[in-house]
Design a protein around this motif. Structure first.
Motif, short mmCIF file in Angstrom:
data_model
loop_
_atom_site.label_atom_id
_atom_site.label_comp_id
_atom_site.label_asym_id
_atom_site.label_seq_id
_atom_site.Cartn_x
_atom_site.Cartn_y
_atom_site.Cartn_z
N PRO A 1 -6.16 45.06 4.00
CA PRO A 1 -5.83 43.72 3.51
C PRO A 1 -4.97 43.77 2.25
O PRO A 1 -4.93 44.78 1.54
N ASP A 2 -4.29 42.67 1.96
CA ASP A 2 -3.36 42.62 0.84
C ASP A 2 -4.03 42.90 -0.50
O ASP A 2 -3.40 43.44 -1.41
N HIS A 3 -5.31 42.52 -0.66
CA HIS A 3 -5.94 42.63 -1.98
C HIS A 3 -6.30 44.06 -2.37
O HIS A 3 -6.62 44.32 -3.53
N VAL A 4 -6.24 44.99 -1.43
CA VAL A 4 -6.60 46.38 -1.72
C VAL A 4 -5.60 47.00 -2.69
O VAL A 4 -4.39 46.75 -2.62
N HIS A 5 -6.11 47.81 -3.63
CA HIS A 5 -5.27 48.55 -4.57
C HIS A 5 -5.33 50.03 -4.23
O HIS A 5 -6.34 50.54 -3.75
N PHE A 6 -4.24 50.73 -4.52
CA PHE A 6 -4.16 52.17 -4.28
C PHE A 6 -4.35 52.94 -5.59
O PHE A 6 -3.70 52.65 -6.60
N ALA A 7 -5.23 53.96 -5.56
CA ALA A 7 -5.32 54.90 -6.67
C ALA A 7 -4.35 56.04 -6.45
O ALA A 7 -3.65 56.46 -7.37
N ALA A 8 -4.27 56.56 -5.22
CA ALA A 8 -3.33 57.64 -4.91
C ALA A 8 -3.40 57.99 -3.44
O ALA A 8 -4.39 57.73 -2.76
N MET A 9 -2.33 58.62 -2.97
CA MET A 9 -2.32 59.36 -1.73
C MET A 9 -2.44 60.83 -2.12
O MET A 9 -1.70 61.30 -2.99
N VAL A 10 -3.38 61.57 -1.50
CA VAL A 10 -3.68 62.92 -1.96
C VAL A 10 -3.60 63.92 -0.80
O VAL A 10 -4.56 64.10 -0.05
N PRO A 11 -2.45 64.59 -0.60
CA PRO A 11 -2.40 65.70 0.35
C PRO A 11 -3.30 66.85 -0.12
O PRO A 11 -3.37 67.16 -1.32
N VAL B 1 -4.76 64.38 4.46
CA VAL B 1 -4.32 63.48 3.39
C VAL B 1 -5.43 62.46 3.14
O VAL B 1 -5.88 61.78 4.08
N PHE B 2 -5.88 62.38 1.89
CA PHE B 2 -6.80 61.33 1.49
C PHE B 2 -5.98 60.16 0.92
O PHE B 2 -5.12 60.38 0.06
N VAL B 3 -6.24 58.97 1.39
CA VAL B 3 -5.66 57.78 0.77
C VAL B 3 -6.81 57.07 0.04
O VAL B 3 -7.75 56.58 0.68
N VAL B 4 -6.74 57.08 -1.28
CA VAL B 4 -7.82 56.57 -2.11
C VAL B 4 -7.49 55.15 -2.54
O VAL B 4 -6.49 54.92 -3.22
N THR B 5 -8.33 54.22 -2.11
CA THR B 5 -8.09 52.81 -2.39
C THR B 5 -9.28 52.20 -3.12
O THR B 5 -10.36 52.78 -3.19
N SER B 6 -9.04 51.00 -3.65
CA SER B 6 -10.10 50.22 -4.29
C SER B 6 -10.17 48.86 -3.62
O SER B 6 -9.14 48.20 -3.46
N ASP B 7 -11.36 48.44 -3.23
CA ASP B 7 -11.52 47.16 -2.53
C ASP B 7 -12.63 46.35 -3.20
O ASP B 7 -13.80 46.40 -2.80
#
Length: 208
Positions: free
Chosen positions: A175-185, A85-91
């Motif tokens: 951290p709280d400021h991180v945004h999620f683009a998607a969780m990708v199985p 699973v890829f968890v794609v985030t933006s920081d």
């Protein structure tokens, strides 16, 4: 990076886009690490405004952690069905703390300093939430390239946003400021996705 998988199984971009479907049941066969890295190398080349590259990708293979992620995703079984699973985030806060890393090394030192100063001035004029939303728009470019890369290299995927973001941040120590683009199985499919149901061009395209 060029692997045997790339040499033998790579689809054309057209084939990858045309054949990609969201898959929710996967074979438990593990994905070799070199295949994971090949996907990530392609994602790494994604474009972004000012080359800021705000995406950060968490690669989850530990089954117990996937079980916890599945619980945070309201029991969606594709999370534990997939071997990876890829968890794609933006920081963006990490980006802003390291702006010099994004400036092209071929620029003269004076130009580099000016570029960093201009970027810092712009982003310091935005709130943390505004910066986060800006970075998410760029990270979604990388997410699209990831989905096509996964398909083109012989695997399947499903992008998910149906999960408790607070729980996932706790699980991954984000951290709280991180945004999620998607969780990708990601994995080899054991079920077929639904046929494409997309708007006709007349619905989505306007010529001017």
């Amino acid at each position: 990076m060029t692997s045997q998988m790339t040499q033998e199984k790579t689809m054309s971009i057209k084939e990858a886009i045309e054949t990609r479907h969201s898959i929710r049941q996967y074979s438990q066969d593990p994905i070799p690490k070199e295949h994971i890295e090949e996907i990530l190398e392609l994602v790494r080349l994604s474009p972004s405004a000012w080359n800021l590259q705000p995406w950060r990708i968490h690669v989850i293979t530990d089954y117990s952690l996937k079980e916890k992620l599945q619980d945070a995703a309201y029991g969606q079984k594709q999370v534990t069905s997939a071997p990876v699973v890829f968890v794609v985030t933006s920081d963006m806060e990490d980006v802003i703390s390291n702006l010099a890393d994004t400036v092209h090394p071929g620029l003269p030192d004076e130009k580099k300093e000016q570029e960093v100063a201009n970027l810092a001035q712009f982003f310091n004029g935005l709130s943390i939430e505004e910066r986060g939303q800006w970075g998410l728009t760029q990270t979604n470019i990388a997410l699209g390239i990831m989905l096509v890369s996964i398909q083109g290299l012989g695997y399947s995927s499903v992008p998910m946003l149906g999960f408790d973001q607070k729980k996932v941040k706790e699980l991954l120590n984000l951290p709280d400021h991180v945004h999620f683009a998607a969780m990708v199985p990601v994995g080899k499919p054991e079920s077929e996705g639904y046929p494409h149901h997309r708007h006709p061009l007349e619905k989505i395209v306007k010529y001017h």
